[in-house]
Design a protein around this motif. Structure first.
Motif, mmCIF file in Angstrom:
data_model
loop_
_atom_site.group_PDB
_atom_site.id
_atom_site.type_symbol
_atom_site.label_atom_id
_atom_site.label_comp_id
_atom_site.label_asym_id
_atom_site.label_seq_id
_atom_site.Cartn_x
_atom_site.Cartn_y
_atom_site.Cartn_z
ATOM 1 N N PHE A 1 0.876 -1.172 0.000
ATOM 2 C CA PHE A 1 0.000 0.000 0.000
ATOM 3 C C PHE A 1 0.910 1.217 0.000
ATOM 4 O O PHE A 1 1.581 1.467 1.005
ATOM 5 C CB PHE A 1 -0.886 0.036 1.256
ATOM 6 C CG PHE A 1 -1.935 -1.041 1.309
ATOM 7 C CD1 PHE A 1 -2.975 -1.079 0.390
ATOM 8 C CD2 PHE A 1 -1.891 -2.011 2.304
ATOM 9 C CE1 PHE A 1 -3.958 -2.063 0.453
ATOM 10 C CE2 PHE A 1 -2.873 -2.996 2.376
ATOM 11 C CZ PHE A 1 -3.901 -3.023 1.440
ATOM 12 N N ALA B 1 2.280 -4.316 3.447
ATOM 13 C CA ALA B 1 1.415 -4.762 4.547
ATOM 14 C C ALA B 1 1.516 -6.276 4.689
ATOM 15 O O ALA B 1 1.373 -6.830 5.784
ATOM 16 C CB ALA B 1 -0.026 -4.355 4.283
ATOM 17 N N PRO C 1 -1.003 -10.030 15.851
ATOM 18 C CA PRO C 1 -1.618 -8.843 16.448
ATOM 19 C C PRO C 1 -2.398 -8.055 15.393
ATOM 20 O O PRO C 1 -2.188 -8.249 14.191
ATOM 21 C CB PRO C 1 -0.417 -8.029 16.939
ATOM 22 C CG PRO C 1 0.764 -8.930 16.879
ATOM 23 C CD PRO C 1 0.464 -10.001 15.899
ATOM 24 N N ASN C 2 -3.257 -7.169 15.844
ATOM 25 C CA ASN C 2 -3.980 -6.294 14.923
ATOM 26 C C ASN C 2 -2.994 -5.532 14.060
ATOM 27 O O ASN C 2 -1.971 -5.061 14.543
ATOM 28 C CB ASN C 2 -4.869 -5.313 15.693
ATOM 29 C CG ASN C 2 -6.091 -5.998 16.258
ATOM 30 O OD1 ASN C 2 -6.647 -6.907 15.629
ATOM 31 N ND2 ASN C 2 -6.511 -5.602 17.448
ATOM 32 N N GLY C 3 -3.290 -5.446 12.769
ATOM 33 C CA GLY C 3 -2.436 -4.700 11.844
ATOM 34 C C GLY C 3 -1.287 -5.499 11.275
ATOM 35 O O GLY C 3 -0.475 -4.971 10.518
ATOM 36 N N SER C 4 -1.191 -6.803 11.628
ATOM 37 C CA SER C 4 -0.048 -7.596 11.157
ATOM 38 C C SER C 4 -0.220 -8.105 9.727
ATOM 39 O O SER C 4 0.713 -8.682 9.163
ATOM 40 C CB SER C 4 0.228 -8.752 12.126
ATOM 41 O OG SER C 4 -0.908 -9.562 12.272
ATOM 42 N N GLY C 5 -1.408 -7.926 9.143
ATOM 43 C CA GLY C 5 -1.585 -8.283 7.727
ATOM 44 C C GLY C 5 -2.479 -9.485 7.451
ATOM 45 O O GLY C 5 -2.512 -9.984 6.329
ATOM 46 N N LYS C 6 -3.224 -9.951 8.454
ATOM 47 C CA LYS C 6 -4.051 -11.154 8.287
ATOM 48 C C LYS C 6 -5.183 -10.935 7.277
ATOM 49 O O LYS C 6 -5.348 -11.714 6.342
ATOM 50 C CB LYS C 6 -4.633 -11.589 9.648
ATOM 51 C CG LYS C 6 -3.582 -11.863 10.713
ATOM 52 C CD LYS C 6 -4.207 -12.301 12.020
ATOM 53 C CE LYS C 6 -5.166 -11.308 12.641
ATOM 54 N NZ LYS C 6 -4.536 -10.037 13.090
ATOM 55 N N THR C 7 -5.963 -9.893 7.491
ATOM 56 C CA THR C 7 -7.110 -9.662 6.603
ATOM 57 C C THR C 7 -6.643 -9.383 5.178
ATOM 58 O O THR C 7 -7.224 -9.890 4.210
ATOM 59 C CB THR C 7 -7.972 -8.493 7.136
ATOM 60 O OG1 THR C 7 -8.464 -8.858 8.430
ATOM 61 C CG2 THR C 7 -9.154 -8.215 6.217
ATOM 62 N N THR C 8 -5.572 -8.627 5.036
ATOM 63 C CA THR C 8 -5.040 -8.337 3.703
ATOM 64 C C THR C 8 -4.649 -9.640 2.997
ATOM 65 O O THR C 8 -4.923 -9.832 1.813
ATOM 66 C CB THR C 8 -3.830 -7.389 3.820
ATOM 67 O OG1 THR C 8 -4.231 -6.222 4.553
ATOM 68 C CG2 THR C 8 -3.315 -6.969 2.467
#
Ligand code: ADP
Ligand code: MG
Length: 316
Positions: free
Chosen positions: A20, A25, A44-51
């Motif tokens: 990005f 990411a 953790p949150n923001g580590s790239g799982k959803t992406t």
């Protein structure tokens, strides 16, 4: 019905990357999700799982690298794989004033692979599978968060699936809701469905997973079966005693360097180096009053905290 393929992996990526605006990411990950596994995708949150999940499902473009889904390459052969994949990403937007059953009928009607003739039967079977039969006629705005999550999973199960991808399905659930989702996942796994489940909370999914990958800042820092990841080269020694200084001397005599903090003595001991009873014997011989003594492998949580350097949010 099943998608025949030579691949041993339900999901396999090589160098999978998402940038990005110059920032990666997801930074070149090699994910290997064996068929038949319950695979926990932790970080953790923001580590790239959803992406990562969005790239796997063809919901986001891949910046670099490759990924195959049920042996089909994404995005070129996505159309062959997708009918065999159920997904719950960021919760579907339900119509609050329609019942759970009517919501599923609408979602099914929007699925071009779905046969309208079998719709009613499939919707009811799916509701039964997630334990929502008796609430099927209730409007969704009256559902608890756990019921909504289960309805989302029911939506993903309207067709027979080989793989279920669930992005943080226990997020925001109370302990009872979390247990319900876990039990549902266990029963689906017994049917042979591969389950890929992301979470930022190790404690919520570690009991059900057969395999894990840990993400930290876009990279995979650990991956493998739970047994592989639990095998430890070092054990944590914990000793409670009023004679800390003597305890350190005793430990030193068997090659262990301890640290004392009040009544607590801790040390790292290479596994297989010495038996716990030998350590206790030396301590007793040196006149150390042992109030408690443990020699244990670090928990997965302790290892992952070390690996990610950020730790996991264990708060509910
Ligand atoms: N559409 C986007 N545009 C820019 N940055 C994004 C976008 N989506 C996610 N990110 C960034 O990518 C990183 C990973 O996010 P995400 O995949 O949502 O992590 P996780 O699901 O592990 O919490 C975060 O830093 C996030 O801000
Ligand atoms: Mg996410």
């Amino acid at each position: 019905m099943s998608l025949s393929t030579g691949s041993h992996f339900a999901i396999e990526s090589a160098g999978l990357t998402k940038s990005f605006g110059g920032h990666n990411a997801v930074d070149g990950i090699d994910l290997k999700v064996p068929r038949g596994s319950i695979f926990g995708f932790l970080g953790p949150n923001g580590s790239g799982k959803t992406t990562t999940i969005r790239m796997i499902l063809g919901l986001a473009n891949i910046s670099a690298g490759s990924v195959s889904l049920l042996g089909r390459s994404v995005p070129d052969q996505l159309g062959e794989a997708l009918p065999h994949v159920g997904a719950l990403v960021e919760g579907p937007a339900f119509y609050p004033y329609l019942s759970g059953r009517d919501n599923l009928k609408r979602f099914d009607a929007a699925d071009r692979y779905a046969d309208p003739k079998t719709r009613d039967a499939r919707v009811d079977a799916s509701l039964a599978k997630v334990g929502l039969s008796s609430a099927a006629g209730k409007k969704v705005h009256a559902y608890s968060l756990g019921m909504k999550q289960r309805l989302g999973i029911a939506n993903a199960l309207l067709q027979p699936r080989e793989l279920l991808v669930l992005d943080e399905p226990t997020n925001g659930l109370d302990p009872q809701g979390t247990r319900e989702v876990r039990n549902l996942i266990r029963s689906l796994a017994l049917e042979g469905i591969t389950i890929f489940i992301s979470s930022h909370l190790l404690v919520e999914i570690e009991q059900i997973c057969t395999h894990l990958a840990v993400m930290s800042r876009g990279a995979i820092v650990a991956q493998g079966s739970v047994e592989e990841l639990s095998a430890s080269e070092v054990l944590n020694l914990r000793l409670v005693t009023a004679q800390g200084a003597s305890a350190l001397t005793a430990l030193k005599s068997v090659g262990i360097n301890g640290v004392v903090d009040g009544e607590l003595v801790t040390a790292l001991v290479p596994s297989g180096q010495i038996k716990p009873e030998q350590i206790v014997q030396v301590l007793v011989e040196m006149g150390v009053g042992v109030q408690s003594f443990t020699l244990e492998a670090p928990t997965l949580e302790e290892r992952f905290v070390l690996l990610t350097g950020e730790g996991f949010d264990v708060a509910r």
